[in-house]
Design an enzyme around this catalytic site. Structure first.
Site, PDB file in Angstrom:
ATOM      1  CB  CYS A  11      -0.660   0.774   4.931  1.00  0.00           C
ATOM      2  SG  CYS A  11       1.092  -0.007   4.470  1.00  0.00           S
ATOM      3  CD  GLU A  15      -1.194  -2.077   2.272  1.00  0.00           C
ATOM      4  OE1 GLU A  15      -0.004  -2.463   2.092  1.00  0.00           O
ATOM      5  OE2 GLU A  15      -1.849  -2.752   3.077  1.00  0.00           O
TER       6      GLU A  15
HETATM    7  N1  THU Z   1       2.636  -5.871   4.238  1.00  0.00           N
HETATM    8  C1  THU Z   1       2.020  -5.288   3.526  1.00  0.00           C
HETATM    9  O1  THU Z   1       2.639  -5.276   2.215  1.00  0.00           O
HETATM   10  N2  THU Z   1       1.050  -4.402   3.759  1.00  0.00           N
HETATM   11  C2  THU Z   1       0.488  -4.592   4.956  1.00  0.00           C
HETATM   12  O2  THU Z   1      -0.500  -3.803   5.218  1.00  0.00           O
HETATM   13  C3  THU Z   1       0.937  -5.550   5.892  1.00  0.00           C
HETATM   14  C4  THU Z   1       2.017  -6.165   5.740  1.00  0.00           C
HETATM   15  C5  THU Z   1       3.962  -6.584   3.912  1.00  0.00           C
HETATM   16  C6  THU Z   1       5.205  -6.324   4.831  1.00  0.00           C
HETATM   17  C7  THU Z   1       6.182  -7.609   5.016  1.00  0.00           C
HETATM   18  O3  THU Z   1       6.910  -7.531   3.377  1.00  0.00           O
HETATM   19  C8  THU Z   1       5.143  -8.715   4.586  1.00  0.00           C
HETATM   20  O4  THU Z   1       3.782  -8.341   4.347  1.00  0.00           O
HETATM   21  C9  THU Z   1       4.927  -9.356   5.963  1.00  0.00           C
HETATM   22  O5  THU Z   1       4.696  -8.614   7.211  1.00  0.00           O
END
Ligand code: THU
Length: 144
Positions: free
Chosen positions: A97, A57
């Site tokens: 986010c 995000e």
């Molecule tokens: N992650 C996201 O990309 N968005 C979120 O809202 C939650 C977590 C990613 C961060 C990391 O690369 C992986 O998911 C595990 O936490």
């Protein structure tokens, strides 16, 4: 699912295929819809220095900010699962986010629709940003 939800979940799943997530092995995709129907999508981008990793995000919103379109965001689809796994469990945006999405909501003076899904299946949970981040700190607190 509404047409927009379907479109955004599909685009987010496609984006998740580009996740760079060798450490968590968790692939997230985000697809953001702008007022004119344009969709900007991105995946999470991790780093060997774990704390530097960027959520899907956040990457998508930075792209939109760089295009000067922060005030045009209307909705976002978010999907995720462990790489290679099939999961219909919806992924919700992390706290950081939510705060980043709030910048667009405040600048555009509109609440955002947030469609959350897993890497497959028809299960989608729909939220508004104000529901996921009530009483937010934002540009107005700094006089903007
Ligand atoms: N992650 C996201 O990309 N968005 C979120 O809202 C939650 C977590 C990613 C961060 C990391 O690369 C992986 O998911 C595990 O936490």
């Amino acid at each position: 699912m509404t047409d927009n939800a379907k479109l955004l979940v599909e685009a987010a799943r496609k984006a998740a295929l580009n996740a760079y997530a060798p450490y968590s092995r968790f692939a997230v995709g985000a697809a953001v819809m702008l007022a004119d129907g344009e969709i900007v999508s991105a995946a999470n981008f991790e780093n060997a220095s774990y704390g530097l990793s960027l959520c899907a995000e956040t990457v998508a919103m930075a792209m939109i900010g760089n295009a000067g379109k922060l005030d045009q965001v209307v909705a976002i689809g978010i999907t995720g699962s462990m790489i290679g796994a099939k999961s219909d469990a919806p992924i919700l945006p992390c706290g950081r986010c939510r705060q980043i999405l709030n910048e667009a909501a405040q600048r555009g003076k509109r609440d955002l629709a947030i469609y959350c899904a897993g890497s497959e299946g028809d299960t989608t949970q729909t939220y508004s940003l104000s529901e996921l981040l009530p009483h937010a700190f934002g540009p107005a607190d700094l006089g903007l």
